[in-house]
Design an enzyme around this catalytic site. Structure first.
Site: not given
Length: 182
Positions: A27, A88, A117
């Site tokens: 990521r 997601s 997030k």
């Protein structure tokens, strides 16, 4: 599928795999495809499934899976190339749509509030996670606020595994909690 470790570097990835991570997701927000591919080459040596976050072209170049957020483009390109696809979701409807689109797994969350997030939606809680798990036949990976203290709850709610960002440093304890719940 049991333990997804979302990492930015190979050193953290190696530690996570040594501590029980079965999937490592590279990521790197803001990196170019070329930079992700260059970083990702070292990940190919790990004894774990490798997934690239958000960058379908990097995943194709590396021959690994890709995980896309709800608003990320490229699901069709990933499916056409034959690489594993994760998407997601935060509702059963999104989960069913992701499965219909060809996702091999869905990442459901955030289960709990998470500082990693900031644009995440409201927490699903265990009932929301359970509803998503019950709505699809593909594996569900819980994400958002998960650590060793609550990973087993996610498994008992029906998740096939959990994904961790902050709790990567405690991957061994998270994996032990998952294994105890199975």
């Amino acid at each position: 599928m049991k333990l997804h470790a979302l990492v930015e570097d190979i050193q953290t990835a190696r530690r996570a795999v040594a501590d029980g991570a079965t999937v490592v997701q590279l990521r790197r927000k803001g990196e170019t495809t070329e930079e992700v591919v260059a970083l990702g080459r070292a990940f190919l040596e790990l004894p774990a499934a490798i997934v690239v976050n958000d960058d379908v072209e990097a995943a194709i170049a590396l021959g690994v899976g890709v995980h896309l957020g709800r608003d990320d483009p490229g699901a069709e390109r990933a499916r056409a190339s034959g690489i594993p696809l994760g998407l997601s979701v935060d509702t059963p409807e999104e989960a069913r749509a992701a499965e219909a689109l060809g996702a091999q797994y869905v990442g459901a969350g955030p289960v709990w509030a998470t500082p990693t997030k900031v644009d995440a939606g409201p927490p699903l809680g265990l009932e929301g996670l359970r509803a998503i798990c019950d709505s699809v036949s593909v594996p569900v990976v819980a994400i958002g606020g998960i650590d060793a203290s609550n990973a087993a709850d996610c498994i008992r709610a029906g998740a096939a595994g959990v994904a961790v960002v902050r709790a990567v440093s405690e991957a061994r304890a998270v994996r032990e909690a998952i294994d105890a719940a199975l």
